[in-house]
Structure formats: C-alpha cells, structure tokens
Write a protein that holds these residues in place. Structure first.
Motif, PDB file in Angstrom:
ATOM      1  N   TYR A  28     -19.932  35.291 -41.419  1.00  0.00           N
ATOM      2  CA  TYR A  28     -20.835  34.871 -40.351  1.00  0.00           C
ATOM      3  C   TYR A  28     -20.798  33.355 -40.158  1.00  0.00           C
ATOM      4  CZ  TYR A  28     -22.403  39.618 -41.016  1.00  0.00           C
ATOM      5  OH  TYR A  28     -22.416  40.976 -41.117  1.00  0.00           O
ATOM      6  N   PRO A  29     -21.219  32.879 -38.981  1.00  0.00           N
ATOM      7  CA  PRO A  29     -21.164  31.438 -38.663  1.00  0.00           C
ATOM      8  C   PRO A  29     -22.320  30.667 -39.313  1.00  0.00           C
ATOM      9  CG  PRO A  29     -22.098  32.609 -36.813  1.00  0.00           C
ATOM     10  CD  PRO A  29     -21.684  33.662 -37.812  1.00  0.00           C
ATOM     11  N   VAL A  30     -22.367  30.731 -40.655  1.00  0.00           N
ATOM     12  CA  VAL A  30     -23.442  30.078 -41.395  1.00  0.00           C
ATOM     13  C   VAL A  30     -22.853  29.078 -42.384  1.00  0.00           C
ATOM     14  CG1 VAL A  30     -24.981  32.061 -41.177  1.00  0.00           C
ATOM     15  CG2 VAL A  30     -23.463  31.899 -43.155  1.00  0.00           C
ATOM     16  N   ARG A  31     -23.624  28.079 -42.727  1.00  0.00           N
ATOM     17  CA  ARG A  31     -23.142  27.026 -43.626  1.00  0.00           C
ATOM     18  C   ARG A  31     -23.898  26.974 -44.940  1.00  0.00           C
ATOM     19  NH1 ARG A  31     -22.994  21.670 -40.185  1.00  0.00           N
ATOM     20  NH2 ARG A  31     -22.079  20.909 -42.124  1.00  0.00           N
ATOM     21  N   ASN A  32     -24.909  27.806 -45.084  1.00  0.00           N
ATOM     22  CA  ASN A  32     -25.566  27.921 -46.381  1.00  0.00           C
ATOM     23  C   ASN A  32     -26.232  29.284 -46.495  1.00  0.00           C
ATOM     24  OD1 ASN A  32     -28.052  27.854 -45.050  1.00  0.00           O
ATOM     25  ND2 ASN A  32     -28.603  25.806 -45.726  1.00  0.00           N
ATOM     26  N   GLY A  33     -26.629  29.621 -47.700  1.00  0.00           N
ATOM     27  CA  GLY A  33     -27.315  30.883 -47.931  1.00  0.00           C
ATOM     28  C   GLY A  33     -28.189  30.771 -49.162  1.00  0.00           C
ATOM     29  N   TYR A  34     -29.471  31.059 -48.999  1.00  0.00           N
ATOM     30  CA  TYR A  34     -30.406  31.103 -50.126  1.00  0.00           C
ATOM     31  C   TYR A  34     -30.602  32.570 -50.489  1.00  0.00           C
ATOM     32  CZ  TYR A  34     -31.956  26.310 -48.879  1.00  0.00           C
ATOM     33  OH  TYR A  34     -32.036  24.965 -48.607  1.00  0.00           O
ATOM     34  N   LEU A  35     -30.318  32.929 -51.719  1.00  0.00           N
ATOM     35  CA  LEU A  35     -30.475  34.321 -52.149  1.00  0.00           C
ATOM     36  C   LEU A  35     -31.765  34.468 -52.956  1.00  0.00           C
ATOM     37  CD1 LEU A  35     -29.335  37.201 -52.376  1.00  0.00           C
ATOM     38  CD2 LEU A  35     -28.089  36.454 -54.422  1.00  0.00           C
ATOM     39  N   PHE A  36     -32.598  35.413 -52.532  1.00  0.00           N
ATOM     40  CA  PHE A  36     -33.868  35.691 -53.207  1.00  0.00           C
ATOM     41  C   PHE A  36     -33.913  37.147 -53.649  1.00  0.00           C
ATOM     42  CE2 PHE A  36     -34.687  32.211 -50.332  1.00  0.00           C
ATOM     43  CZ  PHE A  36     -35.628  31.408 -50.961  1.00  0.00           C
ATOM     44  N   ASN A  52     -23.842  26.423 -50.671  1.00  0.00           N
ATOM     45  CA  ASN A  52     -23.498  25.646 -49.487  1.00  0.00           C
ATOM     46  C   ASN A  52     -22.142  24.986 -49.698  1.00  0.00           C
ATOM     47  OD1 ASN A  52     -24.009  23.437 -51.164  1.00  0.00           O
ATOM     48  ND2 ASN A  52     -26.088  23.153 -50.374  1.00  0.00           N
ATOM     49  N   SER A  53     -21.789  24.058 -48.850  1.00  0.00           N
ATOM     50  CA  SER A  53     -20.460  23.448 -48.908  1.00  0.00           C
ATOM     51  C   SER A  53     -20.218  22.654 -50.190  1.00  0.00           C
ATOM     52  CB  SER A  53     -20.249  22.525 -47.698  1.00  0.00           C
ATOM     53  OG  SER A  53     -21.252  21.519 -47.672  1.00  0.00           O
ATOM     54  N   THR A  54     -21.288  22.265 -50.860  1.00  0.00           N
ATOM     55  CA  THR A  54     -21.134  21.467 -52.088  1.00  0.00           C
ATOM     56  C   THR A  54     -21.108  22.321 -53.344  1.00  0.00           C
ATOM     57  OG1 THR A  54     -23.522  21.116 -52.285  1.00  0.00           O
ATOM     58  CG2 THR A  54     -22.274  19.497 -51.011  1.00  0.00           C
ATOM     59  N   ASN A 104     -34.041  23.231 -37.920  1.00  0.00           N
ATOM     60  CA  ASN A 104     -34.685  23.733 -36.704  1.00  0.00           C
ATOM     61  C   ASN A 104     -34.368  25.192 -36.416  1.00  0.00           C
ATOM     62  OD1 ASN A 104     -32.046  23.625 -35.758  1.00  0.00           O
ATOM     63  ND2 ASN A 104     -32.369  21.693 -34.663  1.00  0.00           N
ATOM     64  N   SER A 105     -33.641  25.853 -37.340  1.00  0.00           N
ATOM     65  CA  SER A 105     -33.322  27.266 -37.155  1.00  0.00           C
ATOM     66  C   SER A 105     -33.355  27.979 -38.507  1.00  0.00           C
ATOM     67  CB  SER A 105     -31.935  27.445 -36.532  1.00  0.00           C
ATOM     68  OG  SER A 105     -31.873  26.842 -35.255  1.00  0.00           O
ATOM     69  N   LEU A 106     -33.700  29.253 -38.485  1.00  0.00           N
ATOM     70  CA  LEU A 106     -33.761  30.041 -39.713  1.00  0.00           C
ATOM     71  C   LEU A 106     -33.362  31.477 -39.434  1.00  0.00           C
ATOM     72  CD1 LEU A 106     -34.654  30.404 -42.726  1.00  0.00           C
ATOM     73  CD2 LEU A 106     -36.933  30.950 -41.844  1.00  0.00           C
ATOM     74  N   ALA A 107     -32.489  32.006 -40.278  1.00  0.00           N
ATOM     75  CA  ALA A 107     -32.130  33.420 -40.220  1.00  0.00           C
ATOM     76  C   ALA A 107     -32.534  34.060 -41.542  1.00  0.00           C
ATOM     77  CB  ALA A 107     -30.633  33.595 -39.989  1.00  0.00           C
ATOM     78  N   VAL A 108     -33.047  35.279 -41.468  1.00  0.00           N
ATOM     79  CA  VAL A 108     -33.437  36.035 -42.662  1.00  0.00           C
ATOM     80  C   VAL A 108     -32.730  37.379 -42.623  1.00  0.00           C
ATOM     81  CG1 VAL A 108     -35.329  37.031 -43.985  1.00  0.00           C
ATOM     82  CG2 VAL A 108     -35.703  34.941 -42.663  1.00  0.00           C
ATOM     83  N   VAL A 109     -32.071  37.717 -43.726  1.00  0.00           N
ATOM     84  CA  VAL A 109     -31.337  38.984 -43.831  1.00  0.00           C
ATOM     85  C   VAL A 109     -31.891  39.765 -45.017  1.00  0.00           C
ATOM     86  CG1 VAL A 109     -29.086  40.083 -44.101  1.00  0.00           C
ATOM     87  CG2 VAL A 109     -29.257  37.868 -42.934  1.00  0.00           C
ATOM     88  N   PRO A 110     -32.671  40.827 -44.779  1.00  0.00           N
ATOM     89  CA  PRO A 110     -33.189  41.615 -45.899  1.00  0.00           C
ATOM     90  C   PRO A 110     -32.075  42.428 -46.561  1.00  0.00           C
ATOM     91  CG  PRO A 110     -33.819  42.614 -43.810  1.00  0.00           C
ATOM     92  CD  PRO A 110     -33.160  41.315 -43.474  1.00  0.00           C
ATOM     93  N   ILE A 111     -32.099  42.494 -47.874  1.00  0.00           N
ATOM     94  CA  ILE A 111     -31.157  43.315 -48.635  1.00  0.00           C
ATOM     95  C   ILE A 111     -31.927  44.566 -49.051  1.00  0.00           C
ATOM     96  CG2 ILE A 111     -29.735  43.470 -50.712  1.00  0.00           C
ATOM     97  CD1 ILE A 111     -29.455  40.424 -50.596  1.00  0.00           C
ATOM     98  N   CYS A 122     -31.722  33.774 -46.862  1.00  0.00           N
ATOM     99  CA  CYS A 122     -32.185  32.864 -45.819  1.00  0.00           C
ATOM    100  C   CYS A 122     -31.089  31.843 -45.521  1.00  0.00           C
ATOM    101  CB  CYS A 122     -33.449  32.117 -46.261  1.00  0.00           C
ATOM    102  SG  CYS A 122     -34.928  33.134 -46.332  1.00  0.00           S
ATOM    103  N   THR A 123     -30.917  31.526 -44.254  1.00  0.00           N
ATOM    104  CA  THR A 123     -29.957  30.495 -43.838  1.00  0.00           C
ATOM    105  C   THR A 123     -30.650  29.494 -42.945  1.00  0.00           C
ATOM    106  OG1 THR A 123     -27.933  31.811 -44.046  1.00  0.00           O
ATOM    107  CG2 THR A 123     -27.929  30.078 -42.391  1.00  0.00           C
ATOM    108  N   THR A 124     -30.393  28.206 -43.221  1.00  0.00           N
ATOM    109  CA  THR A 124     -31.004  27.135 -42.424  1.00  0.00           C
ATOM    110  C   THR A 124     -29.963  26.237 -41.753  1.00  0.00           C
ATOM    111  OG1 THR A 124     -31.102  25.678 -44.364  1.00  0.00           O
ATOM    112  CG2 THR A 124     -33.031  27.071 -43.927  1.00  0.00           C
ATOM    113  N   GLU A 125     -28.680  26.472 -42.040  1.00  0.00           N
ATOM    114  CA  GLU A 125     -27.616  25.681 -41.417  1.00  0.00           C
ATOM    115  C   GLU A 125     -26.575  26.620 -40.824  1.00  0.00           C
ATOM    116  OE1 GLU A 125     -25.914  22.787 -44.014  1.00  0.00           O
ATOM    117  OE2 GLU A 125     -27.848  22.086 -44.754  1.00  0.00           O
ATOM    118  N   PHE A 126     -26.181  26.345 -39.592  1.00  0.00           N
ATOM    119  CA  PHE A 126     -25.244  27.205 -38.876  1.00  0.00           C
ATOM    120  C   PHE A 126     -24.075  26.389 -38.334  1.00  0.00           C
ATOM    121  CE2 PHE A 126     -29.485  28.869 -38.782  1.00  0.00           C
ATOM    122  CZ  PHE A 126     -29.348  30.224 -39.009  1.00  0.00           C
ATOM    123  N   SER A 127     -22.973  27.072 -38.090  1.00  0.00           N
ATOM    124  CA  SER A 127     -21.820  26.404 -37.496  1.00  0.00           C
ATOM    125  C   SER A 127     -22.187  25.902 -36.102  1.00  0.00           C
ATOM    126  CB  SER A 127     -20.644  27.384 -37.391  1.00  0.00           C
ATOM    127  OG  SER A 127     -20.296  27.898 -38.656  1.00  0.00           O
TER     128      SER A 127
END
Length: 224
Positions: A28-36, A52-54, A104-111, A122-127
């Motif tokens: 997906y066009p995302v640049r980070n992912g927080y896993l909870f 993330n990229s680092t 300024n944007s947030l995506a949430v993907v339930p597992i 959760c993702t807060t950075e997108f391409s």
C-alpha cells in the motif's frame, strides 16, 4: 495472498509481527505502520512496534482504552479499515500519542479473525501520490482479515488446551474483572498462588500479559 504467504518464512513470533508491517508497506502507498494488539477486555490497545523508513521502533509504552479514541474505536467495532484527514481528523482523534503537528491524515486497519479484532495498524504518513479511496480501504480491510486468519491458524492452540483447571479458572475470573484478593478468597488459596497460576497460564499461552492471555482465550472460545 502471495505476500501473506511470506509470513510463513518468519522464524519467530517477533519476526512475524515485523513481516506483517513489512508486507503492509510493500502493498500500500504508506510510509509507516504502527502495530497494536487489542484486547476486548477493557478495550485495551497496546503498542508493539512502529516500522518506517528508518527501521523498527518499539512502542510498548503506548497503552490506551480505545474508547477514548473515537476514530480507532469505530474502525474496530465495524471491523473495517478507515481513513480520515484534515479537520475531520482533529474532531475524531486524540493527539495523545502518535499525532503530532505535522500529521494531517490517519488510516486504521483492524486485524480480525471472524468477529473478533485481535489488533490494528495505524498509519500517519502516506506516499505523495497516495489515493486512499473506497477500493483501497476495501483492500486494507481484506488485508487485516487475512493477517488475522493467518495469525489464528498459526497459533499453537494446543497450548491453551493444556491449561490446568485452576489456571483456566483464574483466567476466567480475570475476564470477569475479579481482583487477586477476590480470587484468592473464592478459591481458598493465597494471593501468591493466584499470581503463580496467572504467570504459568500466560507462559503456556505465549501471551505478553494477562490482558493478552484473556484475549487469546476469548478469541478461541475457551472462555466466554
């Protein structure tokens, strides 16, 4: 599905969690992912890792009742991916942890597995060219379900079935919200013995803590 199969190459549970985010970011066009991880006991969301990229950052210090985060809570309750941006994001989401002034944007993907949510991303950075439309959200929802199904099937269910009667009784009482003192009195044992039962049950289940252990037992239908 071809990407999901990559999870089978994980040598450990920790590596499997890393691969969940690695595959997510490759699809997906995302640049980070927080896993909870998520426990229905107390609606508890607990941070595991950020990718993330680092590289990887451990976010174990994040613990929150998701009912205080309306946008994340609604995604979990409805078991579908959601995306929010702009003013609507400010209305829907607390800035307590992952939201900073440049987000300024947030995506949430339930597992999820079946009707039970076991975690979320959760993702807060997108391409820069990212387009998060209904088709993308539908695909993200499917990704969460596939990951949940894989995680459930790969769990060693025999571990949970090997709990002793006392261990199972203690875990059931925890799910009911009983305190150590209340359990000890009801079972006519010491609080120290109760703690030992909890500790051994957590170990057998491969859980991180008592909330995670109860979530596993609820998900498998061993307690209700």
């Amino acid at each position: 599905m071809e990407k999901i199969v990559q999870l089978e190459d994980a040598a450990s549970h920790e590596e499997k969690l890393f691969k969940i985010l690695e595959v997510y970011m490759s699809l997906y066009p995302v640049r980070n992912g927080y896993l909870f991880r998520f426990s229905p006991l107390g609606y508890l969301g607990e941070g595991i890792i950020l990718l993330n990229s680092t590289g990887i950052v451990y976010i174990n210090e994040i613990r929150d009742n998701v009912r205080t985060l309306p946008f994340i809570h609604s995604s979990i309750v409805e078991r579908r991916a959601k995306y929010c941006t702009g003013i609507e994001l400010l209305k829907q989401t607390s800035g307590k942890y992952i939201l900073t002034s440049n987000v300024n944007s947030l995506a949430v993907v339930p597992i999820s597995y079946g009707s039970v949510v076991i975690g979320y991303i959760c993702t807060t950075e997108f391409s820069k060219t990212a387009v998060i439309d209904e088709q993308t959200l539908s695909s993200l929802t499917d990704y969460g379900r596939l990951v949940g199904k894989y995680m459930e099937q790969s769990d060693d269910s025999k571990e949970s079935q090997n709990l002793s009667k006392r261990e199972l009784e203690v875990m059931r009482k925890i799910s009911w919200g009983e305190s150590m003192k209340e359990m000890a009195a009801a079972m006519d044992i010491s609080e120290l013995t109760v703690k030992q039962y909890v500790k051994s049950a957590i170990k057998k289940l491969g859980a991180y803590n008592r909330s995670h252990a109860v979530g596993i037992l609820l998900r498998k239908g061993i307690i209700s």
